[in-house]
Design an enzyme around this catalytic site. Structure first.
Site, PDB file in Angstrom:
ATOM      1  N   ASN A   7      34.763  -9.535   6.394  1.00 30.51           N
ATOM      2  CA  ASN A   7      34.253  -8.956   7.639  1.00 30.51           C
ATOM      3  C   ASN A   7      34.913  -9.687   8.811  1.00 30.51           C
ATOM      4  O   ASN A   7      34.757 -10.904   8.965  1.00 30.51           O
ATOM      5  CB  ASN A   7      32.733  -9.112   7.686  1.00 30.51           C
ATOM      6  CG  ASN A   7      32.105  -8.424   8.881  1.00 30.51           C
ATOM      7  OD1 ASN A   7      32.650  -8.468   9.983  1.00 30.51           O
ATOM      8  ND2 ASN A   7      30.951  -7.818   8.680  1.00 30.51           N
ATOM      9  N   ARG A  18      37.312 -13.746  25.791  1.00 32.03           N
ATOM     10  CA  ARG A  18      38.359 -14.117  26.754  1.00 32.03           C
ATOM     11  C   ARG A  18      39.029 -12.891  27.374  1.00 32.03           C
ATOM     12  O   ARG A  18      39.663 -12.991  28.412  1.00 32.03           O
ATOM     13  CB  ARG A  18      39.416 -14.978  26.033  1.00 32.03           C
ATOM     14  CG  ARG A  18      40.524 -15.536  26.902  1.00 32.03           C
ATOM     15  CD  ARG A  18      40.023 -16.612  27.848  1.00 32.03           C
ATOM     16  NE  ARG A  18      41.120 -17.127  28.659  1.00 32.03           N
ATOM     17  CZ  ARG A  18      41.832 -18.215  28.375  1.00 32.03           C
ATOM     18  NH1 ARG A  18      41.565 -18.911  27.270  1.00 32.03           N
ATOM     19  NH2 ARG A  18      42.800 -18.627  29.159  1.00 32.03           N
ATOM     20  N   HIS A  43      31.827  -3.960  11.387  1.00 29.53           N
ATOM     21  CA  HIS A  43      30.478  -3.473  11.698  1.00 29.53           C
ATOM     22  C   HIS A  43      30.408  -3.215  13.201  1.00 29.53           C
ATOM     23  O   HIS A  43      29.937  -4.051  13.971  1.00 29.53           O
ATOM     24  CB  HIS A  43      29.435  -4.510  11.282  1.00 29.53           C
ATOM     25  CG  HIS A  43      28.023  -4.035  11.376  1.00 29.53           C
ATOM     26  ND1 HIS A  43      27.046  -4.423  10.490  1.00 29.53           N
ATOM     27  CD2 HIS A  43      27.410  -3.201  12.250  1.00 29.53           C
ATOM     28  CE1 HIS A  43      25.902  -3.852  10.814  1.00 29.53           C
ATOM     29  NE2 HIS A  43      26.101  -3.117  11.893  1.00 29.53           N
ATOM     30  N   ARG A  45      29.070  -1.948  16.696  1.00 29.85           N
ATOM     31  CA  ARG A  45      27.755  -1.669  17.279  1.00 29.85           C
ATOM     32  C   ARG A  45      27.929  -0.920  18.595  1.00 29.85           C
ATOM     33  O   ARG A  45      29.011  -0.967  19.197  1.00 29.85           O
ATOM     34  CB  ARG A  45      26.978  -2.967  17.470  1.00 29.85           C
ATOM     35  CG  ARG A  45      26.491  -3.559  16.140  1.00 29.85           C
ATOM     36  CD  ARG A  45      25.641  -4.798  16.359  1.00 29.85           C
ATOM     37  NE  ARG A  45      24.884  -5.141  15.150  1.00 29.85           N
ATOM     38  CZ  ARG A  45      25.327  -5.901  14.164  1.00 29.85           C
ATOM     39  NH1 ARG A  45      26.555  -6.413  14.227  1.00 29.85           N
ATOM     40  NH2 ARG A  45      24.569  -6.163  13.117  1.00 29.85           N
ATOM     41  N   HIS A  50      31.569  -6.918  19.588  1.00 22.56           N
ATOM     42  CA  HIS A  50      32.607  -7.545  18.764  1.00 22.56           C
ATOM     43  C   HIS A  50      33.633  -6.473  18.386  1.00 22.56           C
ATOM     44  O   HIS A  50      34.571  -6.246  19.150  1.00 22.56           O
ATOM     45  CB  HIS A  50      32.026  -8.292  17.563  1.00 22.56           C
ATOM     46  CG  HIS A  50      30.807  -7.682  16.953  1.00 22.56           C
ATOM     47  ND1 HIS A  50      30.792  -6.432  16.366  1.00 22.56           N
ATOM     48  CD2 HIS A  50      29.545  -8.172  16.840  1.00 22.56           C
ATOM     49  CE1 HIS A  50      29.590  -6.182  15.904  1.00 22.56           C
ATOM     50  NE2 HIS A  50      28.798  -7.205  16.181  1.00 22.56           N
ATOM     51  N   GLU A  70      30.578  -0.560   8.187  1.00 25.98           N
ATOM     52  CA  GLU A  70      29.126  -0.613   8.060  1.00 25.98           C
ATOM     53  C   GLU A  70      28.479  -0.481   9.423  1.00 25.98           C
ATOM     54  O   GLU A  70      29.060  -0.847  10.445  1.00 25.98           O
ATOM     55  CB  GLU A  70      28.683  -1.910   7.368  1.00 25.98           C
ATOM     56  CG  GLU A  70      29.089  -3.183   8.077  1.00 25.98           C
ATOM     57  CD  GLU A  70      28.672  -4.435   7.310  1.00 25.98           C
ATOM     58  OE1 GLU A  70      28.599  -4.378   6.065  1.00 25.98           O
ATOM     59  OE2 GLU A  70      28.401  -5.459   7.967  1.00 25.98           O
ATOM     60  N   THR A 101      22.125  -9.563  14.550  1.00 22.69           N
ATOM     61  CA  THR A 101      22.757  -9.381  13.250  1.00 22.69           C
ATOM     62  C   THR A 101      21.791  -8.616  12.359  1.00 22.69           C
ATOM     63  O   THR A 101      20.594  -8.528  12.669  1.00 22.69           O
ATOM     64  CB  THR A 101      23.138 -10.726  12.616  1.00 22.69           C
ATOM     65  OG1 THR A 101      23.895 -10.501  11.425  1.00 22.69           O
ATOM     66  CG2 THR A 101      21.906 -11.557  12.276  1.00 22.69           C
ATOM     67  N   HIS A 191      25.614 -11.067   3.306  1.00 20.28           N
ATOM     68  CA  HIS A 191      24.899 -11.704   4.405  1.00 20.28           C
ATOM     69  C   HIS A 191      24.601 -13.157   4.052  1.00 20.28           C
ATOM     70  O   HIS A 191      23.805 -13.443   3.170  1.00 20.28           O
ATOM     71  CB  HIS A 191      23.597 -10.994   4.792  1.00 20.28           C
ATOM     72  CG  HIS A 191      23.193 -11.290   6.213  1.00 20.28           C
ATOM     73  ND1 HIS A 191      23.589 -10.512   7.287  1.00 20.28           N
ATOM     74  CD2 HIS A 191      22.470 -12.296   6.737  1.00 20.28           C
ATOM     75  CE1 HIS A 191      23.104 -11.011   8.407  1.00 20.28           C
ATOM     76  NE2 HIS A 191      22.423 -12.107   8.099  1.00 20.28           N
ATOM     77  N   ASP A 192      25.249 -14.057   4.777  1.00 17.94           N
ATOM     78  CA  ASP A 192      25.073 -15.504   4.643  1.00 17.94           C
ATOM     79  C   ASP A 192      25.545 -16.073   3.306  1.00 17.94           C
ATOM     80  O   ASP A 192      25.196 -17.207   2.953  1.00 17.94           O
ATOM     81  CB  ASP A 192      23.615 -15.915   4.887  1.00 17.94           C
ATOM     82  CG  ASP A 192      23.235 -15.842   6.355  1.00 17.94           C
ATOM     83  OD1 ASP A 192      24.137 -15.625   7.185  1.00 17.94           O
ATOM     84  OD2 ASP A 192      22.041 -15.984   6.678  1.00 17.94           O
TER      85      ASP A 192
END
Length: 238
Positions: A7, A18, A43, A45, A50, A70, A101, A191-192
């Site tokens: 990801n 920046r 992912h 949004r 991002h 996703e 998240t 995830h994590d």
């Protein structure tokens, strides 16, 4: 071997802080492929904090491995983006507006009729569908009734408990994976997951096809370098 999909959201987060195009998300994705990753995940949004929607179009033109988009299929713009780019896989995640998240899976019982509709829509475009779910057997069973190809187990609870009692941490995931196999679903996870907990998870979850890892992998790359980091994650998946 379980496939690694990197990801690259955090690459885009750094770029956006920046302005401009440094670091370049396409170049980062291509580097991950070159270093052995079998897939790239994004992912997007609605606020594009991002990954930007244009990034998805740019990536689609360049990457050669599996492309996984996703996100929240309740956003019409997201649905249009996925259909326009026809990735290998779309992962349906029940994000809320402004959510930092992902923090929960779908209630596949409550939202089954809606998910049936969305799964059919994406599969009709030749896109493999995965539904993000918590490690709850009833939710896995109901996910199968939507017609989805895969589920992705939400692994934050496993990661949070791993350092205290790894056997207890992984127990519900083993049960969920066994249920997925019983009802004919292929299995992803994410995830994590990180270099500390990934190998144990991979060795004990039957039928694991793919993990999607971003935050930990990109963070490790700050210390180890991207090539070495990807290699270490691949090694943990053997």
């Amino acid at each position: 071997m379980t496939q690694l999909s990197v990801n690259i959201n955090k690459i885009a987060t750094l770029r956006n802080s920046r302005g401009g195009n440094v670091p370049n998300v396409v170049a980062a994705a291509l580097a991950c492929e070159r270093f052995g990753a079998q897939g790239i995940t994004v992912h997007p949004r609605p606020d594009e904090r991002h990954i930007r929607y244009q990034d998805v179009y740019d990536l689609k033109q360049e990457i050669q491995t599996e492309f996984n988009i996703e996100g929240n299929c309740r956003e019409p713009k997201f649905v249009d983006l996925v259909i326009a780019n026809r990735p290998t896989q779309v992962t349906l995640v029940p994000d809320e507006q402004g959510q930092i998240t992902s923090n929960h899976g779908w209630n596949t019982i409550e939202h089954k009729d809606y998910l049936v509709e969305m799964v059919k829509r994406f599969q009709g475009e030749g896109i493999r569908v995965s539904i993000f779910v918590d490690p709850v057997e009833d939710m896995v069973e109901a996910a199968a009734e939507t017609g989805t190809d895969r589920i992705e187990l939400y692994t934050e609870a496993y990661a949070a408990s791993f350092g205290f009692n790894k056997e207890d941490a992984i127990s519900p995931y083993i049960k969920a994976a066994q249920k997925a196999r019983e009802v004919g679903l292929e299995l992803n996870a994410g995830h994590d997951l990180d270099l500390n907990n990934l190998e144990y998870f991979n060795q004990r979850i039957p039928g694991l096809m793919e993990v999607s890892i971003g935050h930990a992998l990109i963070s490790d790359a700050l210390y180890l370098g991207l090539e070495e980091t990807v290699k270490r994650y691949l090694s943990a998946l053997k």
